[in-house]
Write a protein that holds these residues in place. Structure first.
Motif, PDB file in Angstrom:
ATOM      1  N   ALA A 232      -1.128  -8.702  15.729  1.00 13.13           N
ATOM      2  CA  ALA A 232      -0.642  -7.819  15.240  1.00 13.13           C
ATOM      3  C   ALA A 232      -1.056  -6.959  14.057  1.00 13.13           C
ATOM      4  N   GLY A 233      -2.065  -7.935  13.548  1.00 11.53           N
ATOM      5  CA  GLY A 233      -2.049  -7.270  12.103  1.00 11.53           C
ATOM      6  C   GLY A 233      -3.366  -6.173  12.899  1.00 11.53           C
ATOM      7  N   TYR A 234      -3.692  -5.951  13.554  1.00  8.05           N
ATOM      8  CA  TYR A 234      -4.552  -4.710  14.227  1.00  8.05           C
ATOM      9  C   TYR A 234      -4.209  -4.021  13.655  1.00  8.05           C
TER      10      TYR A 234
ATOM     11  N   ALA B 144      -9.146  -5.716   9.859  1.00  7.00           N
ATOM     12  CA  ALA B 144      -9.966  -6.914  10.588  1.00  7.00           C
ATOM     13  C   ALA B 144     -10.341  -8.236  10.335  1.00  7.00           C
ATOM     14  N   PHE B 145     -10.422  -8.486   8.410  1.00  6.93           N
ATOM     15  CA  PHE B 145     -10.107  -9.058   7.463  1.00  6.93           C
ATOM     16  C   PHE B 145      -8.988 -10.248   8.362  1.00  6.93           C
ATOM     17  N   GLY B 146      -7.935 -10.033   8.532  1.00  2.00           N
ATOM     18  CA  GLY B 146      -7.122 -10.751   9.471  1.00  2.00           C
ATOM     19  C   GLY B 146      -7.298 -11.826  10.239  1.00  2.00           C
TER      20      GLY B 146
ATOM     21  N   LEU C 233     -14.075  -9.145  20.896  1.00  2.00           N
ATOM     22  CA  LEU C 233     -13.877  -8.573  22.321  1.00  2.00           C
ATOM     23  C   LEU C 233     -12.136  -8.594  22.075  1.00  2.00           C
ATOM     24  N   HIS C 234     -11.037  -9.471  21.729  1.00  2.00           N
ATOM     25  CA  HIS C 234      -9.634  -8.477  21.732  1.00  2.00           C
ATOM     26  C   HIS C 234      -9.354  -7.802  20.459  1.00  2.00           C
ATOM     27  N   GLN C 235     -10.109  -8.141  19.306  1.00  2.00           N
ATOM     28  CA  GLN C 235      -9.797  -6.839  18.256  1.00  2.00           C
ATOM     29  C   GLN C 235     -10.471  -5.232  19.136  1.00  2.00           C
TER      30      GLN C 235
ATOM     31  N   ILE D 104     -14.608  -4.273  12.756  1.00  2.00           N
ATOM     32  CA  ILE D 104     -14.600  -5.007  13.292  1.00  2.00           C
ATOM     33  C   ILE D 104     -15.881  -5.387  12.562  1.00  2.00           C
ATOM     34  N   LEU D 105     -16.771  -4.529  11.821  1.00  2.00           N
ATOM     35  CA  LEU D 105     -17.841  -5.343  11.348  1.00  2.00           C
ATOM     36  C   LEU D 105     -17.489  -5.552   9.672  1.00  2.00           C
ATOM     37  N   ASN D 106     -16.867  -4.557   9.471  1.00  2.00           N
ATOM     38  CA  ASN D 106     -16.551  -4.134   7.694  1.00  2.00           C
ATOM     39  C   ASN D 106     -15.305  -5.169   7.527  1.00  2.00           C
ATOM     40  N   GLY D 107     -14.523  -5.622   8.206  1.00  2.00           N
ATOM     41  CA  GLY D 107     -13.519  -7.110   8.103  1.00  2.00           C
ATOM     42  C   GLY D 107     -14.065  -8.587   8.297  1.00  2.00           C
ATOM     43  N   HIS D 108     -14.907  -8.189   8.726  1.00  2.00           N
ATOM     44  CA  HIS D 108     -16.107  -9.764   9.037  1.00  2.00           C
ATOM     45  C   HIS D 108     -17.067  -9.779   7.935  1.00  2.00           C
TER      46      HIS D 108
END
Lengths: 265, 326, 274
Positions: free
Chosen positions: B116-118, C26-28, C111-113, C123-127
């Protein structure tokens, strides 16, 4: 009777050999990894043996002799390499094959028994460990860290250490539930590496720590290999050998029992 | 306001086109996965891509989800261009990939709230929504369990619940019941049917004919990167096969010999289809056909009369591949 | 049904998704995962460096004359390097298997992100935010504080060593990310440890002065971000002179971080487009 036992043993060896063959086929594609496995230990040798060794210079042993720190540390790193190689192979890889790849479930549909699977994995681990150790000793020789030809004995001594840890590794593979358990094992391994008499003589440790060190399996491995490579043979060597023997026999026996229990669900 | 007026008012929404694809293509180097397909998906319908493995269904799905760029043709999703508006489109899509891509390290409810956060959904709202959706897929009792402890069917239901977290305009499911046991399949179907009843637009791929028949209002049959037929399940059956089928078997007789027998059956029913293990006779009157077969002096080991299904449509349409096998 | 604010006007919202918001969302995932694994990483992140300090810093250090390490006691010499090494070890945890697994169904994070409004760069920045900011500022800080009890700092400036560790992490992480994103076979992941993490940790002037190494290996030391970071950290904790002007060390780390980020962004965009 003995003929039957001999025949049974021969079949067991042959069958465990077929697992060896499987591992060989599977790893052939990743041979770079096998060969470079010795690389990590060599990095430690260069960093601590030569790098830190140059800062220390010579070290005076409790017995009174003075040797270069590099010659002091190298055998310990070698013993550690023998332990690490075999533990990685028997614990992590066997765990993965067992839990995720479901490899053994397939194998056990063939005439192979769990005991032969265990034996096959031990052979394989010993061969890998042996390759690492041989490469390491060759490098030690090239850098003049071997005092005499007797030091070549360090190779079988290390294979012996590998054997002692193979049973432990297999047992752990059957005990692990998930990766965090593996991290825990690595924590113990690192503690043994740092405090098992690798870097400084145990006699220099605080009194109360010393008994704990004497219990560590790696300590006996280190002392054995160090004694051989420095050409100092003594009665204590027998103690080390006995300890490691007990570990090898006990560990493998427990491992095969646990493995058959886990596989014949 | 009269009832008629309100229906009129809702008409354009019902006919709103969510996805429009024209001559859509995708190639990977030399290999052409999708060779130019056209389709339209309307709001509120359940649309299916039916085809064997490797027919190009998943590739088409990925293009709709804007994670794969088409090599040719045009496509609009929600009236937006997938190439430039990927994030905007995906914020209105719910995606259930074939392999779930759930996070095995996280708990069931965490998989929902993290996801959900995404979408930028606030924590409190996400928690409430997650609870509601877990109830919907009957996983409330397992909320705090690790995903790796769930069965395959539960994982799929969780993936479905997760895809609904952003209240999507369209849910796309890739092979929603592949690898599930019959009981788990029915549970998934039941949930999807309920979603459909609630008016959620659904797009799914499947290689199960019964699944397509149960869930889809409209479907296209894909084979080797092309759409070879389209319509509602009923229309497809009416257009391509007869109402009923008689399956004729002979024990101990295979392929070539069956062809010989099939030739003897020529003229009975609308169409004769010899398969490696049996002969299918397409007909509008199964009983009459059975009598006609006996009348020709042919005595099968077993005869089974049944209604024609999408399976038969698929077989008829791609039958040449089966013939080539011999 | 209650509508969520975000789905009301998705076009406008998603189009405006800034890098910062994207990275935060993405960090979540990393944060949720961390809450499950944090206890497993305490050993490598906190205890291991302390054990190194006791065994090598104090144990072996008792045989070393301070003259050999520029007048510092050996414990003082290795402390700043250990703080920075923690950053490298943490990358070994966070930027190898998790990155590789992100692209596979068994890990699946990326993949799910990808099926959400997040872009590959988010996704990259979150990681990276997790590996480069969150991890060093927690783990390295704890290690730095514990090491203080060994009396190895000369001033409060020592706190800056944590910033140096962050710099090392930022410079190295994107390169590891790009590397592990390019790997096709998980057997090769070991080589990331073997040929990157381990050599960097051992030969960047942490345990012995880098000048001691043979001349032909010196260029390898210069490219190692850990060496630059350790030089800076040692200046902070012990007031030691750096090999190059501090600005040069810093500039190198920044350049490496930026270059690596652009590379990693290209690789992840390629891997997540099918």
């Amino acid at each position: 009777m003995s003929v039957i036992a001999y025949a049974a043993a021969r079949t067991s060896f042959k069958r465990s050999g077929s697992l060896l063959h499987r591992n060989w086929i599977a790893m052939r594609r990743a041979w770079v990894l096998i060969v470079s496995g010795a690389f990590e230990s060599l990095l430690f040798l260069f960093a601590f043996g030569f790098g830190v060794g140059a800062l220390v210079g010579d070290i005076t042993l409790p017995g009174g002799e003075t040797i270069s720190y590099t010659a002091y540390v190298a055998p310990a790193i070698l013993a550690n390499a023998a332990m690490m190689g075999v533990l990685a192979e028997t614990s992590i890889n066997v765990f993965a094959k067992f839990k995720w790849m479901k490899l053994y479930d397939g194998i056990l549909n063939t005439p192979l028994r769990p005991w032969e699977v265990a034996l096959g994995e031990v052979w394989w681990a010993l061969i890998r460990g042996g390759i690492y150790v041989a490469m390491f000793v060759a490098v030690m020789g090239a850098f003049g860290l071997l005092d005499s030809w007797w030091a070549i004995l360090a190779v079988p001594a290390c294979v012996f250490i590998s054997l002692a840890f193979a049973g432990i590794g297999l047992t752990l593979a059957t005990l692990f539930r998930d990766w965090p358990d593996f991290d825990l094992m690595m924590a113990f391994v690192f503690v043994m590496f740092l405090f098992g008499g690798t870097f400084t003589p145990v006699e220099a440790y605080p009194e109360f720590v010393q008994p704990i060190v004497y219990v560590m399996p790696l300590f006996h491995g280190i002392e054995l290999v160090r004694g051989i490579s420095l050409g100092q043979f003594g009665p204590m060597m027998l103690v080390h050998v006995a300890y490691l023997c007990a570990l090898a026999i006990g560990g493998t026996w427990i491992a095969q029992r646990r493995l058959s229990k886990a596989l014949y669900k | 306001m009269s009832a008629a007026a309100s229906i009129l008012h809702s008409m354009p929404i019902r006919d709103e086109i969510l996805i429009r694809a024209r001559d859509l293509r995708k190639s990977y180097g030399e290999y052409e996965a999708v060779k130019g397909v056209d389709f339209e998906i309307k709001r509120g319908e359940a649309f299916g891509f039916l085809g064997a493995n490797g027919a190009g269904k998943s590739t088409t799905m990925r293009m709709i989800g804007c994670v794969s760029q088409p090599s040719g043709g045009t496509m609009e999703v929600f009236g937006l261009d997938p190439h430039t508006d990927g994030p905007a489109i995906r914020s209105r899509l719910g995606v259930v990939p074939q392999d779930n891509t759930l996070d095995g390290m996280l708990t069931v409810v965490e998989n929902m709230t993290v996801y959900a956060g995404y979408f930028g959904i606030k924590r409190k709202q996400a928690k409430a929504k997650a609870a509601e959706l877990l109830e919907f897929v009957q996983l409330t009792a397992r909320s705090e369990d690790q995903v790796s402890d769930l069965s395959g069917g539960m994982q799929r239901r969780l993936a479905i619940a997760r895809s609904l977290i952003n209240e999507p305009d369209l849910v796309i499911l890739d092979e929603p019941t592949t690898g599930l046991d019959p009981q788990a399949r029915h549970l998934v179907w039941e949930r999807l049917f309920q979603l459909k009843e609630q008016g959620t637009s659904i797009l799914l791929t499947t290689h199960y004919m019964d699944e397509a028949e149960q869930l889809c209002d409209r479907l296209v049959v894909m084979d080797e990167g092309l759409i070879i037929a389209s319509g509602s399940p009923r229309e497809l059956i009416d257009t391509h096969v007869t109402k009923e089928v008689v399956e004729v078997r002979f024990s101990g007789i295979h392929t070539t010999d069956l062809h010989d027998i099939a030739e003897k059956l020529e003229g009975i029913g609308a169409q004769i289809e010899p398969l490696p293990d049996r002969i299918l006779v397409y007909t509008d009157d199964a009983d009459a056909t059975a009598i006609a077969i006996e009348a020709r002096g042919i005595h099968p080991t077993s005869q089974l009369a049944r209604r024609a299904t999408l399976e038969d449509v698929f077989l008829r349409l791609t039958g040449r591949a089966l013939v080539e096998d011999e | 049904m209650a509508t969520l604010a975000e789905t009301e006007a998705p076009q406008a919202k998603a189009a405006e998704l800034s890098y910062l918001v994207g990275a935060w969302r993405a960090f979540g995932l990393q944060w949720a995962l961390y809450r499950h694994i944090w206890n497993g990483t305490v050993f490598t992140s906190v205890f291991l460096p302390i054990l190194y300090m006791i065994s090598i810093g104090i144990g072996v250090g008792s045989y070393i004359d301070p003259g050999a390490t520029g007048g510092l006691t050996y414990a003082e010499f290795i402390a700043p390097g250990l703080i920075c090494s923690v950053a490298v070890m943490m990358l070994g945890n966070d930027m190898v298997y998790p990155v590789f697994g992100g692209y596979h169904e068994w890990g699946g994070g990326y993949l799910h992100q990808r099926s959400t409004p997040l872009r590959p760069v988010d996704i990259l920045n979150g990681h990276l935010a997790y590996a480069v900011i969150f991890r060093p500022f927690t783990s390295c800080t704890v290690v730095a504080i514990v090491l203080a009890f060994f009396g190895v700092y000369t001033s409060w400036w020592a706190a800056l060593a944590v910033i140096a560790a962050f710099g090392v992490s930022a410079a190295l992480a994107p390169w590891l990310h790009a590397w592990c994103s390019s790997l096709k076979n998980d057997a090769m992941l070991n080589s990331v440890y073997r040929f990157a993490i381990m050599p960097i940790s051992l030969f960047s002037g942490v345990f012995f002065p880098a000048e001691q190494m043979p001349g032909f290996l010196q260029p390898l030391v210069w490219i190692s971000p850990l060496w630059h970071g350790t030089e800076l950290a040692r200046a902070a904790t012990a007031g030691a002179a750096t090999a190059l002007p501090p600005v040069a060390h810093l500039a190198y780390l920044v350049a490496l971080a930026i270059g690596g980020w652009f590379l990693a962004r290209r690789v992840i965009a390629r891997r997540l487009s099918f």
